[in-house]
Design an enzyme around this catalytic site. Structure first.
Site, PDB file in Angstrom:
ATOM      1  N   ASP A   1       0.866  -1.188   0.000  1.00 56.12           N
ATOM      2  CA  ASP A   1       0.000   0.000   0.000  1.00 56.12           C
ATOM      3  C   ASP A   1       0.904   1.239   0.000  1.00 56.12           C
ATOM      4  OD1 ASP A   1      -2.184   1.847   0.522  1.00 56.12           O
ATOM      5  OD2 ASP A   1      -3.338   0.119   1.208  1.00 56.12           O
TER       6      ASP A   1
ATOM      7  N   HIS B   1       2.197   1.962  -3.174  1.00 51.46           N
ATOM      8  CA  HIS B   1       1.262   2.887  -3.812  1.00 51.46           C
ATOM      9  C   HIS B   1       1.757   4.332  -3.769  1.00 51.46           C
ATOM     10  CE1 HIS B   1      -2.321  -0.122  -3.199  1.00 51.46           C
ATOM     11  NE2 HIS B   1      -1.306  -0.642  -3.851  1.00 51.46           N
TER      12      HIS B   1
END
Ligand SMILES: *[C@@H]1O[C@H](CO)[C@@H](O)[C@H](O)[C@H]1NC(C)=O
Length: 391
Positions: free
Chosen positions: A217, A240
């Site tokens: 993430d 991310h």
């Protein structure tokens, strides 16, 4: 006579142990029943309790070795001016998330002047947790523990440790004041769900320096209520990207003031540097933000301000009410894995104010990289490839 002598000997021994401990201030978990290969949950808590009550600087030591450990809550305030947590060993969490119903695994709570260091590893053994994670479908999904959580820590440093395969966020920072994370390694596969590297909430004066993050993430996420946050010399990938937000989801979110991200390298991440807020949001703001000297290697959406962030679909089309202002983007170079290398979508209700864009040089292998930009009128200096044209 004999028993008397024994008693004296025992008392003397206790006294010596006390003196030795007090002299060097080291509370080794092996003196509290911790054994290499064994479960150290209780030993860590007992060593902490003794260290926290001692006077003078105190160090809880987990020496080299491999241990298992369940939830540990290390609370302050402590008596002395400096608390050290020296993690030399490898500590593994139970693999089954059902055995750990908490939002943190190793928690430091209300501890001032804390240093966590030692070259060791917190291994969250997250595989099973990621497989059972249903948070994208169920907003009331069961909580999963962050490997390391720091709540209300003032004047802290975390350096030279590794966070491996956390079940959820690796390092969660909440309400810290003056906390530095330096030279930390964070590792989990790109497929691990919700494993943000470092999440910072409602804190002031947090610095993330010289840190390597590869996870599933955001590498770093900065949520509402943060002030004076620095992210520098961080490498990110997979992951991310480096994110501010998402903002505007909840009532009474605090403003974000002062987030400075510089000298970072991102490789094969889904996003680069990003600010995100929800459409139809609650009111909020973020100001004094800079992204400078960032190298992108094959990164999706290298520069993205998205004020209509709606990852799971089904959002209203109403504009975000999060106000973005005083934003500087400069010295962004490298390659984009998406054609749209720069996307700036500010709220149609509250255009971004005082945006300054300096040099950008981003290439896309499948043709010319593009930029979309709406609801702001940035000041341009230097050269931008792709060209930044705003509507
Ligand atoms: C911030 O924390 C560090 C580490 O504990 C300490 O050395 C420094 O003095 C603190 N700074 C301030 C302004 O309190």
């Amino acid at each position: 006579m004999d028993s008397n002598l024994n008693l004296q000997t025992i008392l003397l021994l206790f006294f010596l142990v006390y003196v030795v401990e007090a002299q060097n201030g080291v509370f080794d978990i092996t003196a509290y029943g911790g054994k290499d290969g064994g479960d150290i949950t209780q030993a860590v808590m007992d060593a902490w309790k003794a260290a926290c009550a001692a006077t003078g600087a105190a160090t809880v030591l987990i020496p080299k070795g491999t241990y298992t450990m369940n939830l540990v809550n290390l609370a302050g305030p402590c008596k002395q001016a400096q608390m050290n947590f020296q993690l030399e060993g490898i500590v593994q969490a139970p693999a089954d998330p059902a055995a750990m119903d908490s939002e943190s695994w190793l928690l430091f709570d209300h501890v001032d002047d804390l240093t966590v260091f030692g070259g060791g590893t917190l291994d969250g053994q997250g595989q099973k947790a990621w497989e059972s994670n249903e948070c994208s479908k169920n907003s009331k999904c069961p909580q999963m523990p962050a490997n390391l959580r720091l709540n209300f820590v003032n004047n802290g440093v975390v350096h030279d440790i590794t966070s491996l395969n956390s079940k959820m966020i690796h390092i969660m920072i909440l309400s810290a004041n003056n906390l530095t994370i330096q030279h930390v390694t964070i590792t989990a596969p790109s497929t691990s769900i919700n494993t943000d590297g470092i999440h910072i909430g409602r804190s002031t004066g947090v610095k993330i320096l010289d840190t390597t993050i590869g996870t599933g993430d955001d590498c770093v996420s900065v949520s509402d209520g943060n002030k004076d946050i620095t992210v520098s010399k961080v490498t990110c990938g997979p992951g991310h990207g480096l994110s501010i937000g998402s903002l505007g989801k909840y009532d009474n979110e605090g403003p974000v003031v002062g987030v400075h991200i510089s000298d970072c390298t991102l490789t094969k991440t889904d996003n680069g540097v990003r600010i995100k807020s929800w459409p139809d949001s609650k009111p909020g703001s973020a100001s004094d933000i800079s992204f400078e000297n960032i190298v992108m290697n094959d990164v999706g959406n290298p520069v993205i301000i998205d004020q209509a962030y709606c990852p799971y679909g089904g959002c209203s089309q109403a504009p975000s009410r999060v106000k973005l202002s005083n934003i500087k983007i400069a010295g962004i170079k490298g390659t984009s894995s998406t054609q749209e290398a720069v996307k700036i979508f500010c709220s149609p209700a509250l255009p971004c104010e005082n945006v300054e864009i300096g040099d950008i040089n981003l290439a896309f292998s499948g043709g010319a990289a593009t930029c979309t930009c709406a609801n702001t009128k940035p000041t341009l200096t230097g050269t931008q490839v792709p060209p930044v044209v705003c509507t």
